[in-house]
Scaffold this active site. Structure first.
Site, PDB file in Angstrom:
ATOM      1  N   GLY A  11       0.965  -1.219  -0.086  1.00  0.00           N
ATOM      2  CA  GLY A  11      -0.064  -0.135  -0.012  1.00  0.00           C
ATOM      3  C   GLY A  11       0.954   1.142  -0.085  1.00  0.00           C
ATOM      4  CG  PHE A  12       4.450   0.954   0.170  1.00  0.00           C
ATOM      5  CD1 PHE A  12       4.804   0.372   1.386  1.00  0.00           C
ATOM      6  CD2 PHE A  12       4.357   0.202  -1.080  1.00  0.00           C
ATOM      7  CE1 PHE A  12       5.104  -1.045   0.934  1.00  0.00           C
ATOM      8  CE2 PHE A  12       4.814  -0.747  -1.165  1.00  0.00           C
ATOM      9  CZ  PHE A  12       5.198  -1.615  -0.146  1.00  0.00           C
ATOM     10  N   GLY A  52       0.044  -6.667   3.175  1.00  0.00           N
ATOM     11  CA  GLY A  52       1.661  -7.483   2.888  1.00  0.00           C
ATOM     12  C   GLY A  52       2.318  -7.472   4.323  1.00  0.00           C
ATOM     13  CB  THR A  53       2.033  -5.080   7.180  1.00  0.00           C
ATOM     14  OG1 THR A  53       0.632  -5.332   7.385  1.00  0.00           O
ATOM     15  CG2 THR A  53       2.188  -3.813   6.272  1.00  0.00           C
ATOM     16  CG  ASN A  68       5.152 -12.241  13.562  1.00  0.00           C
ATOM     17  OD1 ASN A  68       6.278 -12.677  13.973  1.00  0.00           O
ATOM     18  ND2 ASN A  68       4.354 -12.645  12.850  1.00  0.00           N
ATOM     19  CD  GLN A 124       5.592  -3.788   7.678  1.00  0.00           C
ATOM     20  OE1 GLN A 124       5.222  -2.833   7.840  1.00  0.00           O
ATOM     21  NE2 GLN A 124       5.604  -4.529   6.761  1.00  0.00           N
ATOM     22  CD  GLU A 152       3.498   5.276   7.725  1.00  0.00           C
ATOM     23  OE1 GLU A 152       3.100   6.003   7.061  1.00  0.00           O
ATOM     24  OE2 GLU A 152       2.721   4.799   8.734  1.00  0.00           O
TER      25      GLU A 152
HETATM   26 MO1  MOS Z   1       0.617   5.594   5.007  1.00  0.00          MO
HETATM   27  S1  MOS Z   1       1.944   6.963   3.823  1.00  0.00           S
HETATM   28  O1  MOS Z   1      -0.262   6.182   6.126  1.00  0.00           O
HETATM   29  O2  MOS Z   1       0.118   4.325   4.112  1.00  0.00           O
END
Ligand code: MOS
Length: 761
Positions: free
Chosen positions: A248-249, A478-479, A638, A645, A725
């Protein structure tokens, strides 16, 4: 007795499905019962950035094999029923209706759509569509276009503010009165999210007024609401399935034009329609990180103690969809103690594709500027970069004055410096040479905001086979969010992970937390724990009231639930056996509302990056050779997914520092790069082993009380903070600072490419 899975290295619950190709991403769904009916759409995009379409010639496309329809602006051959979006969903939806007017607002905008029997037929016919335009010169330069104040930050605070010590007139006066001043200007070009999975959508109408959409979405509820508004439907008549998502990002926060177009065509044709964007189209139709200029000025004492911090920025406001970039937010306005602070964000209106938040949307670019300037201050004062940061460590938030709910940044520096071997560095730039390679080290701080989030729900069902289902309509980009839900559920219920089925990615489930802002985990775990608590209470109520229960007529408070078993009055029974005994297949309860913010504290995650690079003296090629990141991210749910991540975040930082940029052609408004051959992202050969440590210090005030251990429900997953992030914040600066240490060359324009470096080597 099962050991809690919280904090252990847990494989993804859907890992096998993913690596065997059995996991169905949006473009894989076949609408099985209507597979023979499936039609395929392909978009045609504009080749000017600003102006009006005077004519679109669709004749050749219409005559092409297999073509069912060609929809085109400005005179729709078949008018698609689409509407504007108002109210709640507006902020997550493009502010124009695609294919309804002749206006062109950016290069690469959708101007026509071909629908055909096969994807190849649609693509080939789309290539036959031609357009003529009345073009105007696009506005493309953030330096030349007028600037407007950015307005509030993502968290609602002002993006422009001054905090001045008593008697200080202005930030300029504070800087002028400082012993040492560093001033630096930074530029970066457009960057892209580049999710591995292209945007893809399948729209299937069940009835004339009810549709199911399969698409990747970070905020499923807003996405479905936006679709309902676009299509003129009741919100409950749009179901969004977003089960597997390939990245997503930030690019899937917004409902872009592709999904409504596919759905409207499916409605008009009476057939399911699939639309998959090409990689090239992803570069203009799904957002990007704005290009950006930043100026940081630091004033300090000779010992490097900050007296003044000023951070100004100019970013884009695309004429359609815009992410308001405020790079000083949660960087310069949060990180260091300073008596005088000035932050300011400006935007320039441009005719370029819509921009969107991109991983660490303010913090990644903002920290590159701040943390590079801090390195320059370290050089100017002769203070070690780690020591400089310790001397300016903040114990209260500089703007609000509030303490943090949990902050272990000093430990990040200490642990990181130790693991990395920071003390072995040479502080003199360009003093280490190995053959043709100059090498050096650098470091930087990471900070990312966290906040309590409310308004979502989780349902826990206990089943009569001693398994449980934990359901919430969040999405997993995908996280590893699905696995996080399962782990939290297994811990809360005290049963093995294998007996918990997580269920996510469907707007017909209880409303799930958005997968944005590194907040999905800390928004979800308290709800899992709460729903587990509620379902255990309900189980006890059934135990004392229902026929067939050995506890019928007893008092619920005399029962104790532990690790999947109910105990009381000298008897014990698993929940499955009890449910079977009372003739029930399962019992379920949702989480209770609540979880409001706790006043008087502020929440952030923190980290410290340490990096070694080698720079080739003759070619200017930079290689990241070592990287250590220590992160203070609350309780780790996890360890495996969390490390992934953080590693992924650092890899984003490598791209930011060394590789990623798209050039906007000033004359045409065209983004020059549109493939992965010319938009470079790090590949395995660009990435060293990344050493990641998580401190695992729970942050109970972010997710609610941890409990006293006497409860029936397991609370080990509380105290987590999201960590999507934080790894990408500061990592680019650590690399740039290492390049300076290796070469003595300070580059403030990223990416730091060989052509820029070689001039100075
Ligand atoms: Mo984020 S930049 O909150 O997908």
């Amino acid at each position: 007795m099962p050991r809690s899975p919280v904090g252990r290295e847990i494989d993804r619950v859907d890992g096998r499905l993913k690596v065997t190709g059995a996991a169905e991403y949006s473009g894989d769904y076949r609408a099985p019962e209507r597979a023979a009916d499936l039609a395929h759409a392909h978009l045609v995009t504009s080749t000017i950035a600003r102006g009006t379409i005077t004519r679109i010639d669709t004749a050749a496309a219409l005559a092409s094999p297999g073509v069912l329809r060609v929809y085109a602006a400005p005179e729709p051959i078949e008018r698609l029923a689409l509407y504007g979006v108002t109210g709640q969903a507006a902020g997550f939806t493009e502010p124009y209706i695609p294919l309804q007017t002749a206006a062109v607002r950016f290069y690469g905008q959708a101007i026509a759509m071909v629908v055909a029997e096969t994807p190849e037929q649609a693509r080939d016919a789309a290539a036959l569509v031609t357009a003529t335009y009345a073009a105007q010169p696009p506005r493309t330069s953030i330096a030349d276009e007028p600037h407007v104040p950015a307005g509030p930050t993502i968290s609602g605070s002002p993006s422009s503010l001054d905090i001045l010590a008593p008697g200080v007139e202005s930030i300029d006066a504070a800087l002028a009165a400082s012993d040492v001043v560093v001033e630096a200007e930074f530029h970066q070009n457009v960057q892209h999210h580049v999710g591995m999975e292209p945007h893809a959508v399948l729209a299937v109408w069940e009835e004339p007024d009810r549709v199911t959409i399969y698409a990747g979405a970070q905020i499923p509820a807003a996405y479905a609401l936006g679709m309902a508004q676009r299509l003129g439907l009741l919100p409950q008549n749009v179901r969004l399935i977003t089960k597997y998502v390939g990245g997503g990002f930030g690019a899937r926060v917004v409902l872009w034009s592709d999904t409504p177009l596919a759905a409207a065509a499916a409605r008009e044709l009476g057939r399911p329609v699939r639309l998959v964007l090409t990689r090239e189209q992803m570069f203009t139709l799904t957002g990007h990180r704005s290009h950006l200029t930043q100026t940081v000025r630091l004033g300090a004492s000779r010992r490097g103690v900050l007296n003044a911090v000023s951070h100004r920025s100019i970013a884009e406001r695309p004429s359609t969809m815009s992410f308001t970039m405020t790079p000083a937010h949660s960087t310069s306005d949060a990180l260091y103690r300073t008596p005088n602070l000035h932050v300011d964000a400006q935007l320039a209106v441009l005719d370029i594709p819509g921009s969107r938040a991109m991983r660490g949307p303010n913090e990644a670019p903002g920290s590159f500027a701040l943390e590079t300037a801090m390195d320059e201050l370290a050089i100017a004062t002769g203070v070690d970069p780690v020591e400089l940061r310790l001397r300016n460590h903040a114990t209260t938030h500089p703007v609000s004055g509030l303490p943090w709910s949990s902050k272990h940044l000093e430990e990040c520096y200490r642990v990181g410096a130790e693991r990395f071997g920071w003390s072995a560095r040479s502080s003199r730039p360009r003093s280490r040479v190995d053959g043709q390679w100059l090498y050096g080290t650098g470091m930087a701080t990471a900070i990312y905001p966290a906040a309590r989030r409310t308004g979502f729900a989780v349902r826990v069902q206990l089943r009569n086979d001693d398994t449980a289902v934990v359901s919430t309509g969040t999405s997993d980009l995908g996280t590893g969010a699905t696995t996080m839900v399962a782990i939290s559920g297994a811990d809360a219920l005290g049963i093995p992970l294998a007996r918990v089925t997580p269920e996510i990615g469907d707007t017909y489930l209880p409303p799930g937390a958005p997968a944005v802002g590194s907040s999905g985990t800390h928004a979800t775990v308290p709800l899992v724990v709460d729903a587990a608590r509620n379902v255990i209470a309900e189980l006890k109520r059934l135990a004392v009231t229902r026929d067939g229960s050995p506890w019928q007529g007893a008092a619920a408070e005399d029962l104790r639930y532990e690790r999947g078993i109910l105990h009381g009055g000298g008897r014990s029974m698993t929940f499955g056996r009890l449910l079977t005994a009372i003739g029930s297949r399962g019992v379920d309860m949702e989480s209770s509302p609540g979880g409001d913010p706790i006043p008087g504290v502020i929440h952030h995650s923190f980290g410290a990056h340490f990096c070694e690079v080698r720079v080739n003296r003759f070619t200017g090629e930079t290689r990241v050779t070592r990287f250590t990141t220590v992160a203070d991210v609350g309780r780790v749910i996890n360890a495996k997914a969390a490390r992934s991540q953080l590693v992924g975040g650092v890899i984003f930082g490598i791209g930011h520092a060394l590789l990623e940029e798209n050039h906007l052609e000033l004359r045409t408004g065209r983004l020059a790069n549109s493939t992965l051959a010319d938009y470079l992202v790090p590949v395995n050969a660009d990435v060293p082993d990344i050493d990641v440590v998580m401190l695992d210090e729970p942050d109970p005030r972010l997710t609610g009380p941890l409990g006293d251990g006497s409860e029936d429900v397991g609370t080990r997953s509380l105290g987590a903070r999201g960590l999507g992030e934080i790894g990408t914040v500061g990592s680019a600066a650590a690399i740039g600072n290492a390049v300076f240490n290796a070469t003595g060359v300070r580059l403030r324009d990223v990416p730091i490419t060989p052509d820029k470096l070689i001039e100075h080597l």
